[in-house]
Scaffold this motif. Structure first.
Motif, PDB file in Angstrom:
ATOM      1  N   THR A 170      19.484  -4.593  18.044  1.00 28.30           N
ATOM      2  CA  THR A 170      19.192  -5.516  16.950  1.00 28.30           C
ATOM      3  C   THR A 170      19.868  -6.867  17.188  1.00 28.30           C
ATOM      4  N   PRO A 177      22.357  -8.605  11.786  1.00 26.42           N
ATOM      5  CA  PRO A 177      21.100  -8.028  11.294  1.00 26.42           C
ATOM      6  C   PRO A 177      20.859  -8.218   9.806  1.00 26.42           C
ATOM      7  N   LYS A 204      12.515 -11.971  12.740  1.00 24.75           N
ATOM      8  CA  LYS A 204      11.871 -11.701  14.024  1.00 24.75           C
ATOM      9  C   LYS A 204      12.062 -12.879  14.977  1.00 24.75           C
ATOM     10  N   GLU A 228      15.890   2.593  17.508  1.00 28.44           N
ATOM     11  CA  GLU A 228      15.440   1.630  16.507  1.00 28.44           C
ATOM     12  C   GLU A 228      15.675   0.229  17.059  1.00 28.44           C
ATOM     13  N   SER A 275      14.921  -3.886  16.406  1.00 27.77           N
ATOM     14  CA  SER A 275      14.485  -4.820  15.366  1.00 27.77           C
ATOM     15  C   SER A 275      14.865  -6.256  15.702  1.00 27.77           C
ATOM     16  N   TYR A 276      14.075  -7.188  15.120  1.00 26.62           N
ATOM     17  CA  TYR A 276      14.328  -8.634  15.128  1.00 26.62           C
ATOM     18  C   TYR A 276      14.220  -9.294  16.496  1.00 26.62           C
ATOM     19  N   GLY A 301      10.098  -7.027  21.698  1.00 21.04           N
ATOM     20  CA  GLY A 301      10.193  -5.570  21.672  1.00 21.04           C
ATOM     21  C   GLY A 301      10.556  -5.036  23.044  1.00 21.04           C
ATOM     22  N   PHE A 354       9.954   0.349  16.535  1.00 24.15           N
ATOM     23  CA  PHE A 354      10.129  -1.005  17.073  1.00 24.15           C
ATOM     24  C   PHE A 354       9.518  -2.012  16.117  1.00 24.15           C
TER      25      PHE A 354
END
Length: 204
Positions: A147, A151, A156, A178, A180-181, A185, A204
């Motif tokens: 992340t 977070p 994104k 997991e 994120s952001y 990806g 994702f």
């Protein structure tokens, strides 16, 4: 760290929820296995107050939430990563969370193992590039998290993502991960001498 008493004998697990607005709005952050009585939350910002609440569940019903508790964070201790690895490397849970401060590259013909429960945060525009073999296998109760540095306020594109360089021999397995952001990806080159890339039970 959070801890609580397990007063039931028939739960399937526990739900942990967190609030960053004084306890007005809670969001689920994890589900833990039965008989687990503690949880470490690495997805928080420094010097901020969070509220937590916990409930048990099984396949029939859910309990009421335990009375919420608040925790004010101090400075978050992190293990910094930069440059990359030219030898076989393990990112251990004991040294988590990690902070990638510049692009981190795993050299060809080497292995990078990320232990279950490890959290890896990324500075703006940084990435993880895999030219060797990546093994990132978490569990239901201890997912591996990729992340942004912060977070709680990220959006994104806060960091670049994970790149599997198949043409340079890269391969990877992701399970209970997991991510994120990021802007990208997990990106995978095709095809040449690398691979495979396997992804299971991940978000994702």
């Amino acid at each position: 760290d959070l801890s609580w008493s397990d007063n039931s004998s028939n739960e399937d697990g526990f739900v942990v929820e967190r609030s960053a607005d004084g306890g007005n709005k809670f969001s689920e952050i994890t589900r833990l296995n039965a008989n687990v009585t503690s949880y470490r939350d690495d997805m928080v910002s420094e010097n901020k107050t969070y509220h937590y609440r916990i409930k048990a569940f099984n396949n029939i019903a859910e309990s009421s939430f335990l009375q919420s508790t608040n925790i004010t964070t101090g400075a978050v201790s992190v293990t910094e990563l930069s440059g990359g690895a030219a030898t076989n490397t393990t990112l251990s849970l004991a040294n988590s969370p990690y902070l990638v401060t510049s692009d981190y590259v795993l050299a060809a013909d080497n292995n990078l193992v990320i232990e279950a429960g490890v959290h890896i945060r990324f500075e703006a525009s940084t990435s993880l590039e895999i030219r060797g073999a990546l093994t990132a296998v978490g569990t239901v109760s201890k997912p591996i998290v990729f992340t942004a540095k912060d977070p709680s306020s990220a959006s994104k594109g806060a960091w670049s993502g994970v790149s599997i360089r198949n043409q340079l021999g890269g391969s990877g397995i992701f399970q209970y991960v997991e991510l994120s952001y990021s802007s990208g990806g997990v990106s995978v080159e095709c095809c040449n001498s690398g691979g495979p890339v396997e992804i299971y039970d991940s978000v994702f």
